[in-house]
Write an enzyme that holds these catalytic residues in place. Structure first.
Site, mmCIF file in Angstrom:
data_model
loop_
_atom_site.group_PDB
_atom_site.id
_atom_site.type_symbol
_atom_site.label_atom_id
_atom_site.label_comp_id
_atom_site.label_asym_id
_atom_site.label_seq_id
_atom_site.Cartn_x
_atom_site.Cartn_y
_atom_site.Cartn_z
ATOM 1 N N VAL A 136 0.913 -1.142 0.000
ATOM 2 C CA VAL A 136 0.000 0.000 0.000
ATOM 3 C C VAL A 136 0.958 1.198 0.000
ATOM 4 O O VAL A 136 1.511 1.555 1.028
ATOM 5 C CB VAL A 136 -0.935 -0.007 1.224
ATOM 6 C CG1 VAL A 136 -1.790 1.251 1.261
ATOM 7 C CG2 VAL A 136 -1.816 -1.263 1.218
ATOM 8 N N PRO A 137 1.198 1.770 -1.177
ATOM 9 C CA PRO A 137 2.371 2.622 -1.399
ATOM 10 C C PRO A 137 2.320 4.031 -0.796
ATOM 11 O O PRO A 137 2.315 5.037 -1.515
ATOM 12 C CB PRO A 137 2.462 2.679 -2.924
ATOM 13 C CG PRO A 137 1.043 2.557 -3.373
ATOM 14 C CD PRO A 137 0.406 1.597 -2.399
ATOM 15 N N CYS A 138 2.363 4.100 0.518
ATOM 16 C CA CYS A 138 2.381 5.400 1.179
ATOM 17 C C CYS A 138 3.668 6.167 0.866
ATOM 18 O O CYS A 138 3.706 7.392 1.009
ATOM 19 C CB CYS A 138 2.180 5.242 2.684
ATOM 20 S SG CYS A 138 3.312 4.108 3.475
ATOM 21 N N HIS A 139 4.705 5.470 0.398
ATOM 22 C CA HIS A 139 5.950 6.146 0.026
ATOM 23 C C HIS A 139 5.770 7.025 -1.213
ATOM 24 O O HIS A 139 6.597 7.889 -1.475
ATOM 25 C CB HIS A 139 7.074 5.121 -0.213
ATOM 26 C CG HIS A 139 6.834 4.196 -1.350
ATOM 27 N ND1 HIS A 139 6.047 3.069 -1.232
ATOM 28 C CD2 HIS A 139 7.260 4.227 -2.646
ATOM 29 C CE1 HIS A 139 6.017 2.438 -2.392
ATOM 30 N NE2 HIS A 139 6.735 3.121 -3.274
#
Length: 157
Positions: free
Chosen positions: A125-128
């Site tokens: 879950v690409p919070c980056h």
């Protein structure tokens, strides 16, 4: 029942946690958001095995999208933000404002930032991929240096 295992990565060891429904968490070794208890160490658990494989493919440039079932625990608002994060295309970044707009709550930018920071499933879950409105890198539970490396990895393809 929860299960966990470890996965080596170019950015440090990663702890993975799952249950029968899906992946619960992906944490770098230095993150403070890990749960107090992880469950049973079970590297052969099918979801954990799949997660290790998909993460290794991601780090070697063979995977852009993840196919794992997800079972992160959070408030309805957090769930909404985390779902929006999965819509950010590989190699792109969105601002916190864009996430707030995407969930139909344009004034909830700070709340979006808080929910983003609570995302338990790093990378997948690409919070980056979320940056400040001014285009600068902002906080990342795994460390801003890791965030920069993840974004650079996605630009190398």
């Amino acid at each position: 029942m929860n299960y966990y295992c470890y996965c080596p990565s170019p950015l440090g060891d990663i702890t993975l946690q799952a249950n029968e429904h899906g992946l619960l968490g992906v944490w770098f070794e230095t993150q403070t958001t890990q749960p107090n208890t992880l469950g049973d160490y079970t590297p052969q658990h099918p979801i954990l095995s799949q997660a290790v494989q998909e993460l290794q493919e991601y780090f070697t440039g063979q995977r852009r999208d993840f196919t794992l079932p997800l079972a992160a625990v959070g408030t309805p608002f957090q769930q909404q933000v985390w779902q929006a994060l999965t819509q950010i295309p590989f190699g792109q970044t969105w601002s916190y404002q864009q996430i707030a707009d995407a969930i139909g709550k344009p004034k909830a930018v700070r709340a979006v930032g808080m929910a983003n920071g609570k995302n338990p499933i790093s990378i997948i879950v690409p919070c980056h991929r979320v940056i400040g409105k001014n285009g600068k890198l902002t906080g990342y539970a795994g460390g801003v240096e890791r965030k920069a490396k993840l974004l650079a990895l996605e630009q190398m393809e």
